[in-house]
Design an enzyme around this catalytic site. Structure first.
Site, PDB file in Angstrom:
ATOM      1  N   ASN A 100     -42.112  51.785  21.034  1.00 49.67           N
ATOM      2  CA  ASN A 100     -40.656  51.895  21.023  1.00 49.67           C
ATOM      3  C   ASN A 100     -40.015  50.651  20.408  1.00 49.67           C
ATOM      4  O   ASN A 100     -40.537  49.544  20.544  1.00 49.67           O
ATOM      5  CB  ASN A 100     -40.128  52.084  22.440  1.00 49.67           C
ATOM      6  CG  ASN A 100     -40.669  53.349  23.082  1.00 49.67           C
ATOM      7  OD1 ASN A 100     -41.103  54.262  22.385  1.00 49.67           O
ATOM      8  ND2 ASN A 100     -40.659  53.406  24.402  1.00 49.67           N
ATOM      9  N   HIS A 117     -44.065  48.295  16.753  1.00 50.03           N
ATOM     10  CA  HIS A 117     -43.249  48.656  15.589  1.00 50.03           C
ATOM     11  C   HIS A 117     -42.027  47.758  15.421  1.00 50.03           C
ATOM     12  O   HIS A 117     -41.129  48.087  14.642  1.00 50.03           O
ATOM     13  CB  HIS A 117     -42.820  50.122  15.692  1.00 50.03           C
ATOM     14  CG  HIS A 117     -43.972  51.061  15.686  1.00 50.03           C
ATOM     15  ND1 HIS A 117     -43.933  52.301  16.300  1.00 50.03           N
ATOM     16  CD2 HIS A 117     -45.219  50.954  15.159  1.00 50.03           C
ATOM     17  CE1 HIS A 117     -45.100  52.903  16.151  1.00 50.03           C
ATOM     18  NE2 HIS A 117     -45.891  52.103  15.460  1.00 50.03           N
ATOM     19  N   CYS A 125     -34.282  40.208   5.919  1.00 48.00           N
ATOM     20  CA  CYS A 125     -33.925  40.334   4.503  1.00 48.00           C
ATOM     21  C   CYS A 125     -35.193  40.548   3.703  1.00 48.00           C
ATOM     22  O   CYS A 125     -36.151  39.777   3.829  1.00 48.00           O
ATOM     23  CB  CYS A 125     -33.190  39.084   4.025  1.00 48.00           C
ATOM     24  SG  CYS A 125     -32.914  39.068   2.228  1.00 48.00           S
ATOM     25  N   CYS A 128     -35.414  37.053   1.021  1.00 50.96           N
ATOM     26  CA  CYS A 128     -35.816  35.736   1.518  1.00 50.96           C
ATOM     27  C   CYS A 128     -36.611  35.796   2.811  1.00 50.96           C
ATOM     28  O   CYS A 128     -37.113  34.768   3.271  1.00 50.96           O
ATOM     29  CB  CYS A 128     -34.585  34.849   1.718  1.00 50.96           C
ATOM     30  SG  CYS A 128     -33.438  35.442   3.014  1.00 50.96           S
ATOM     31  N   CYS A 179     -29.091  35.080   0.608  1.00 53.78           N
ATOM     32  CA  CYS A 179     -29.610  35.219  -0.758  1.00 53.78           C
ATOM     33  C   CYS A 179     -29.090  36.448  -1.494  1.00 53.78           C
ATOM     34  O   CYS A 179     -29.413  36.639  -2.672  1.00 53.78           O
ATOM     35  CB  CYS A 179     -31.140  35.247  -0.729  1.00 53.78           C
ATOM     36  SG  CYS A 179     -31.828  36.814  -0.128  1.00 53.78           S
ATOM     37  N   GLY A 220     -45.792  58.492  27.998  1.00 58.84           N
ATOM     38  CA  GLY A 220     -44.673  58.948  27.192  1.00 58.84           C
ATOM     39  C   GLY A 220     -44.905  58.952  25.698  1.00 58.84           C
ATOM     40  O   GLY A 220     -43.951  58.858  24.925  1.00 58.84           O
ATOM     41  N   SER A 222     -46.827  61.086  22.440  1.00 59.21           N
ATOM     42  CA  SER A 222     -47.573  62.257  21.972  1.00 59.21           C
ATOM     43  C   SER A 222     -48.803  61.850  21.168  1.00 59.21           C
ATOM     44  O   SER A 222     -49.632  62.689  20.843  1.00 59.21           O
ATOM     45  CB  SER A 222     -46.677  63.143  21.100  1.00 59.21           C
ATOM     46  OG  SER A 222     -46.316  62.450  19.922  1.00 59.21           O
ATOM     47  N   CYS A 264     -42.599  60.141  33.247  1.00 59.51           N
ATOM     48  CA  CYS A 264     -43.131  58.764  33.258  1.00 59.51           C
ATOM     49  C   CYS A 264     -42.547  57.947  34.392  1.00 59.51           C
ATOM     50  O   CYS A 264     -43.290  57.201  35.063  1.00 59.51           O
ATOM     51  CB  CYS A 264     -42.792  58.086  31.925  1.00 59.51           C
ATOM     52  SG  CYS A 264     -43.652  58.773  30.498  1.00 59.51           S
TER      53      CYS A 264
END
Length: 273
Positions: A100, A117, A125, A128, A179, A220, A222, A264
């Protein structure tokens, strides 16, 4: 809290998991009790998330992404950890691996956490590589697009912290203040690889369970994408017990020692005591 009735090895799974070292892998199903929709639960609508390749294809895709994310951020940003998050924080697991990006494990005070993740609350950015706080970008987006959130307040929220919205052609997207580069949420899009150091830390924790008579708990998820399924496969291959708690089938069901069809929050609260 009223616990779900035992089903699918519910009691046996609790007995297996108690008083042994754990690695916990969590997915979007853990956050549904916080009001964040699931990806692939029984009532989840079909969805096609933006890929990394699409995001970097040009300004139109970036405009579409940030318009939707601008609206969804206010809703996800207001979500609070639920009983499941708080239970995970109390478990004292060797490592919690979450797929998550909502930051709710962090807000619940979970120690030894890998956000596989990334976190939607951070921005990077692509030029930079400077990272910044998403809340600051949210203020810039609101200033550049006055009244936009109010005009689209009814847009349905999605699990990634964005909304369902097609009318994005007039949305103004700022560049990196340092930048002038393209800003992207500091999360792993479909089509990107999870940073190798995160994967290595997770593999090490899962492999260490074998010698310590530990277990892998999946809550929780799949397990549709390989980023999470690979840890289940590694544990099962080493003979480490795997317990999967999820409403609906998962890609790792055949590898599980126990497959529990339950919420859960209820199961984790019972486990954490």
């Amino acid at each position: 809290m009223t616990l779900a009735p035992p089903s699918g090895g519910y009691v046996e799974a609790l007995t297996l998991l108690r008083d042994r070292p754990l690695v916990v892998l969590t997915g979007a199903g853990l956050s549904t009790d916080s009001g964040i929709p699931d990806y692939r639960g029984p009532s989840a609508p079909a969805r096609t998330p933006m890929t990394y390749q699409e995001f970097v294809s040009g300004p139109a895709a970036q405009q579409r992404y940030w318009a939707r994310s601008h609206l969804g951020w206010g809703r996800m940003g207001g979500a609070e950890p639920n009983d499941g998050h708080r239970a995970v924080a109390r478990l004292g697991a060797d490592l919690v691996i979450t797929q998550n990006v909502d930051g709710l494990h962090e807000r619940a005070g979970t120690p030894r956490l890998v956000a596989l993740h990334g976190r939607i609350a951070e921005v990077v950015c692509l030029g930079c590589r400077e990272t910044s706080d998403r809340a600051a970008l949210q203020e810039r987006l609101a200033e550049l697009n006055p009244g936009y959130a109010e005009r689209h307040a009814a847009a349905p929220v999605r699990p990634d912290g964005d909304v369902e919205l097609e009318d994005t052609a007039e949305f103004v997207v700022p560049d990196c203040a340092g930048c002038g580069g393209v800003l992207k949420p500091d999360v792993v899009f479909f089509g990107e690889n999870v940073p190798a150091e995160r994967v290595a830390r997770c593999y090490a924790a899962v492999e260490a369970l074998t010698e310590r008579d530990g277990a892998l708990l999946v809550a929780g998820s799949s397990l549709t994408v390989m980023s999470g399924l690979r840890f289940v496969r590694r544990a099962a291959r080493a003979g480490t017990p795997v317990v999967i708690v999820n409403r609906g089938s998962t890609r790792g069901d055949e590898l599980a020692s126990y497959r529990v069809h339950a919420g859960c929050s209820e199961f984790l609260t019972a486990l954490a005591g």
